[in-house]
Scaffold this motif. Structure first.
Motif: not given
Length: 115
Positions: A75-82
Motif C-alpha cells: 500500500s505504501t509503495l502504491r502511494r509513493l509510486l502513484s
C-alpha cells in the motif's frame, strides 16, 4: 570479487540499490528499509507473479511476520509510486499475490574491489 549494485529505472523513477535511494525525476523520495526491500523484490521480478510467501521470504527471511506487514508495504509503495492519470504499477492477483506491471530497465555497476 566486485559486487554488482543494480540501478532500476521505470517510469519517472530510479532505484539505486547500493545507495538505498528512490528518486522521481531526480528528487529523493523518503522510504523505509522494508518498503525499499519490497520494491527491490518487485523490480528483480518485473511482470512475474510473486506470492505473498515469496515476498515475505525476500523481505523478512529469518523473521516471522504477519501478512498485514506486507499489505502495508505494498500500500505504501502504491502511494509513493502513484502518478495522476497513470495506471498503478502493482497489480493484486486475488488470493495469490502481487505483480509489478511496469517495464523495468536495469543497469548493473560493479563496485571496485577493496585493496
Amino acid at each position: 570479487m566486485p559486487q554488482s549494485a543494480p540501478v532500476y529505472r521505470f517510469g519517472h523513477f530510479r532505484v539505486d540499490t547500493r545507495e538505498q535511494l528512490l528518486t522521481r525525476e531526480g528528487s529523493a523520495i523518503p522510504i523505509t528499509p522494508q518498503v525499499f526491500d519490497t520494491l527491490v523484490a518487485f523490480l528483480r521480478n518485473p511482470g512475474r507473479l510473486l506470492t505473498k510467501d515469496d515476498l515475505l521470504q525476500a523481505i523478512w527471511p529469518d523473521t516471522a511476520v504477519e501478512e498485514a506487514n506486507l499489505t502495508v508495504n505494498v500500500s505504501t509503495l502504491r502511494r509513493l509510486l502513484s502518478a495522476k492519470g497513470q495506471p498503478p504499477c502493482i497489480e493484486t492477483v486475488p488470493r495469490r499475490g502481487y505483480r509489478f506491471i511496469l517495464p523495468v530497465d536495469v543497469e548493473v555497476f560493479s563496485e571496485p574491489r577493496a585493496t
